[in-house]
Motif scaffolding. Structure first.
Motif, short mmCIF file in Angstrom:
data_model
loop_
_atom_site.label_atom_id
_atom_site.label_comp_id
_atom_site.label_asym_id
_atom_site.label_seq_id
_atom_site.Cartn_x
_atom_site.Cartn_y
_atom_site.Cartn_z
N PHE A 140 0.88 -0.95 0.21
CA PHE A 140 0.17 -0.57 0.33
C PHE A 140 1.18 1.18 -0.09
CE2 PHE A 140 -2.85 -2.85 1.77
CZ PHE A 140 -3.15 -3.38 1.22
N PHE A 141 0.56 2.11 0.06
CA PHE A 141 0.92 3.63 -0.60
C PHE A 141 1.37 3.79 1.10
CE2 PHE A 141 -0.25 4.69 -4.90
CZ PHE A 141 0.37 4.17 -5.25
N THR A 142 2.43 4.43 1.53
CA THR A 142 2.48 5.04 3.22
C THR A 142 2.87 6.66 2.21
OG1 THR A 142 4.11 4.25 3.25
CG2 THR A 142 2.42 2.96 3.93
N GLU A 143 2.74 7.21 3.71
CA GLU A 143 3.63 8.53 3.49
C GLU A 143 5.06 8.79 3.29
OE1 GLU A 143 0.66 8.22 5.48
OE2 GLU A 143 -1.22 9.28 5.40
N GLY A 239 2.78 21.38 8.20
CA GLY A 239 3.76 20.25 7.75
C GLY A 239 3.91 18.95 7.61
N GLU A 240 2.64 18.82 7.51
CA GLU A 240 2.19 16.73 7.60
C GLU A 240 1.80 16.38 6.04
OE1 GLU A 240 3.66 14.12 9.64
OE2 GLU A 240 4.48 15.85 10.17
N ILE A 241 1.95 15.26 5.51
CA ILE A 241 1.22 14.97 4.40
C ILE A 241 0.49 13.66 5.08
CG2 ILE A 241 1.22 13.43 2.46
CD1 ILE A 241 4.40 14.65 2.37
N TYR A 242 -0.50 13.72 4.96
CA TYR A 242 -2.44 12.88 5.20
C TYR A 242 -2.29 12.11 3.53
CZ TYR A 242 -1.69 14.90 9.79
OH TYR A 242 -1.79 15.62 10.55
N ASN A 243 -2.70 10.53 4.02
CA ASN A 243 -2.84 10.64 2.91
C ASN A 243 -4.54 9.52 2.30
OD1 ASN A 243 -0.56 9.41 1.58
ND2 ASN A 243 -0.78 7.30 2.26
N TYR A 283 -3.13 0.84 -7.70
CA TYR A 283 -3.20 2.46 -6.60
C TYR A 283 -3.83 1.72 -5.22
CZ TYR A 283 -2.33 5.68 -10.65
OH TYR A 283 -2.20 6.45 -11.32
N ALA A 284 -3.46 1.95 -3.67
CA ALA A 284 -4.30 1.18 -3.03
C ALA A 284 -2.97 1.90 -1.93
CB ALA A 284 -4.20 0.13 -2.77
N ILE A 285 -4.48 3.06 -0.98
CA ILE A 285 -3.87 4.30 0.65
C ILE A 285 -3.41 2.81 1.29
CG2 ILE A 285 -4.74 6.02 1.48
CD1 ILE A 285 -3.02 6.57 -1.35
N ASP A 286 -2.80 3.32 1.90
CA ASP A 286 -3.00 2.65 3.62
C ASP A 286 -3.26 4.18 4.28
OD1 ASP A 286 -2.35 2.34 6.13
OD2 ASP A 286 0.11 1.62 6.21
N PRO A 287 -5.07 4.59 4.77
CA PRO A 287 -5.31 5.76 5.68
C PRO A 287 -4.64 5.57 7.14
CG PRO A 287 -6.71 4.00 5.11
CD PRO A 287 -5.36 3.11 4.93
N THR A 288 -3.95 5.17 7.83
CA THR A 288 -3.00 4.64 9.19
C THR A 288 -3.18 5.92 9.74
OG1 THR A 288 -3.03 2.65 8.36
CG2 THR A 288 -2.38 3.44 10.75
N LYS A 289 -2.30 6.89 8.90
CA LYS A 289 -2.34 8.24 9.71
C LYS A 289 -3.57 8.65 9.47
CE LYS A 289 1.03 11.89 9.04
NZ LYS A 289 1.92 12.30 8.86
#
Ligand code: NAD
Ligand code: DAU
Length: 340
Positions: A140-143, A239-243, A283-289
């Protein structure tokens, strides 16, 4: 609060403007949009007379115009949706993607730096991570996934992200970035897969599926994306990125067949056509954050969201029929002429 939403006459920006105008009557929402082929004021009809809403026509890459606007309006927050957004168009005309997506973003950043801002939010995309192999469903894609773009569109979006993050580190600009998976829902321009298939199937026209239809996208209902952006702007860390994504992976063929079944149309309408050059596989998102840090959870699964979307297209034919009967006809002939 005074919030400038750029690209608010487009698909996601339009849904976001509806959401914000209704949810925050005490905030002023300024919709700044150039009204390119993808911008449509008919999308804003439900809010156009709201006292906390204003539309301004203009180009985010026009420096003199943007600086004058910031001087006059003194916005607290800027949320940048404005973009050239269609991958196929970026393959035939990359330069307009550089102009709007990169130069437009840096122009907004410079105005924010000059006039001061509480928050600048960049609406980015999972496409900046490139693609994943089809035979590795565990990935999966992480930040932290490195940027590895495939198309001129995704390269221009990655370039913009890097400028946004550089303005935070270098100038201390209070920014956040979100990277979402594929959206679908009301007011989606019918050049994109889901509205293209719904509108063409309703007209009993051939349905172009690239390659073998095996590519996988991770679909998110548009209001779940809007809620995530609102949450990031209000509670996200500077300053953060969120998926953003909801684990709704489907092959393109599965998506098309689901729509045909719901509309009671035959699969014989499907036509496999020449593949998109450089076509991203999965495409596949890891939305854990965003789930753990901000408590975001999507309301819709693909199964519930697609039913709602199809209903909207059935009940709002006028909105999409205006589009497919206009200039768009020429685009469709140029893009698909030899393929269909
Ligand atoms: P869209 O193409 O439907 O809308 C884009 C809007 O931006 C249009 O209203 C257009 O008129 C406006 N615009 C274009 N150039 C402009 C300029 N120079 N100045 C001012 N306005 C301009 O796009 P969308 O699908 O709603 O996507 C919105 C944002 O979300 C984009 O930044 C895109 O990269 C990102 N995104 C989209 C998806 C998706 O699935 N559609 C997923 C993740 C991220
Ligand atoms: O992942 C987020 C991205 O999703 C956004 O950043 C982009 O702005 C948005 O356009 C979208 O990009 P895609 O290229 O994934 O979306 P599109 O709807 O163009 O295509 C979805 C899939 O369907 C893709 O694998 C290509 C395929 N396709 C598309 C069209 C238009 C077809 O098979 N036939 C078609 O006619």
């Amino acid at each position: 609060m005074k919030i400038i939403v750029t690209g608010g006459a487009g698909f996601i920006g339009g849904n976001f403007v509806h959401y914000m105008v209704n949810k925050y009557p005490e905030d002023m929402i300024i919709n700044l949009d150039l009204l390119t082929y993808a911008g449509n004021l008919e999308t804003l009809k439900p809010v156009e007379n709201a006292p906390n809403y204003k539309f301004i026509k203009g180009d985010i890459a026009d420096r003199a115009f943007i600086f004058k606007l910031f001087e006059e309006e003194k916005p607290d927050v800027v949320i940048n949706f404005a973009a050239e957004s269609h991958v196929d168009r970026s393959i035939t005309d990359p330069e307009s993607f550089v102009r709007t997506n990169v130069m437009g973003t840096t122009t907004l950043l410079d105005a924010c730096r000059t006039y001061g801002i509480k928050r600048y939010h960049q609406v980015s995309t999972d496409e900046v991570y490139g693609d994943l192999p089809l035979d590795r469903p565990d990935l999966f894609f992480t930040e932290e996934t490195p940027l590895h773009t495939s198309s001129p569109y995704s390269s221009s979006k990655a370039g913009a992200d890097l400028f946004v993050l550089a303005y935070h580190r270098t100038y201390g600009l209070p920014v956040t970035v979100s990277r979402c998976s594929n959206n679908y829902g009301p007011y989606h321009f019918p050049e994109k897969l889901i509205p293209l298939i719904i509108s063409r199937a309703l007209n009993n026209e051939e349905l172009p599926v690239y390659g073998k239809g095996e590519n996988v996208r991770d679909w998110l209902y548009v209001t779940d994306h809007c809620k995530a952006i609102d949450l990031i702007v209000r509670k996200g860390k500077v300053g953060e990125i969120y998926n953003i994504g909801g684990h709704n992976e489907r092959t393109n063929l599965e998506v098309v067949k689901t729509i045909l079944k719901a509309l009671n149309k035959p699969e014989s309408l499907i036509k496999f056509v020449t593949d998109r050059p450089g076509h991203d596989r999965r495409y596949a998102i890891d939305p854990t954050k965003i789930e753990t840090e901000l408590g975001w959870k999507p309301e819709y699964t693909f199964d519930t969201g697609i039913v709602k979307t199809i209903d909207w297209y059935l009940n709002n034919k006028e909105w999409w029929e205006h589009i497919i009967s206009g200039e768009y006809t020429k685009y469709f002939e140029n893009m698909y002429g030899e393929r269909l």
